[in-house]
Design a protein around this motif. Structure first.
Motif, mmCIF file in Angstrom:
data_model
loop_
_atom_site.group_PDB
_atom_site.id
_atom_site.type_symbol
_atom_site.label_atom_id
_atom_site.label_comp_id
_atom_site.label_asym_id
_atom_site.label_seq_id
_atom_site.Cartn_x
_atom_site.Cartn_y
_atom_site.Cartn_z
ATOM 1 N N ALA A 74 0.839 -1.195 0.000
ATOM 2 C CA ALA A 74 0.000 0.000 0.000
ATOM 3 C C ALA A 74 0.879 1.251 0.000
ATOM 4 N N ILE A 75 1.955 1.237 0.771
ATOM 5 C CA ILE A 75 2.866 2.375 0.814
ATOM 6 C C ILE A 75 3.541 2.547 -0.531
ATOM 7 N N SER A 76 3.987 1.448 -1.117
ATOM 8 C CA SER A 76 4.643 1.526 -2.427
ATOM 9 C C SER A 76 3.699 2.089 -3.473
ATOM 10 N N ALA A 77 2.444 1.660 -3.465
ATOM 11 C CA ALA A 77 1.462 2.150 -4.443
ATOM 12 C C ALA A 77 1.201 3.638 -4.241
ATOM 13 N N SER A 78 1.141 4.091 -2.986
ATOM 14 C CA SER A 78 0.869 5.505 -2.742
ATOM 15 C C SER A 78 2.070 6.363 -3.127
ATOM 16 N N GLU A 79 3.276 5.836 -3.030
ATOM 17 C CA GLU A 79 4.464 6.582 -3.432
ATOM 18 C C GLU A 79 4.519 6.764 -4.948
ATOM 19 N N VAL A 80 3.969 5.798 -5.671
ATOM 20 C CA VAL A 80 3.972 5.854 -7.138
ATOM 21 C C VAL A 80 2.942 6.861 -7.631
ATOM 22 N N ALA A 81 1.828 6.932 -6.928
ATOM 23 C CA ALA A 81 0.718 7.802 -7.377
ATOM 24 C C ALA A 81 1.039 9.256 -7.304
#
Length: 81
Positions: A74-81
């Motif tokens: 979830a953290i990785s996905a939010s960093e990409v967005a």
């Protein structure tokens, strides 16, 4: 059909099902569940001493590992967005 390595078919008792459902609901509401939450309300209403009271140590460790993986993803996905 391939199953995820953490998935194993077995029969759960009522308290185990209630505990898993609490995790699912918490994930649905919050997106992540910190492993420490498993020792707090509402989880301690089903397992006052934590998941180890309902599951084997290996299963409890696997549960924590899965929750950490969800959080990291979830953290990785939010960093990409």
């Amino acid at each position: 059909m391939r199953r995820h390595r953490d998935c194993e078919l077995r029969t759960l008792n009522g308290a185990q099902l209630d505990f898993i459902n609490l995790i699912i609901n918490d994930l649905a509401m919050n997106g992540v569940t910190e492993p420490g939450r498993l020792y707090e309300s509402p989880f301690n209403g089903v397992a006052p001493r934590g998941p180890e009271a309902l599951f084997s140590n290996d299963d409890a460790d696997r549960m924590v590992s899965i929750l950490r993986t969800i959080k990291n993803n979830a953290i990785s996905a939010s960093e990409v967005a």
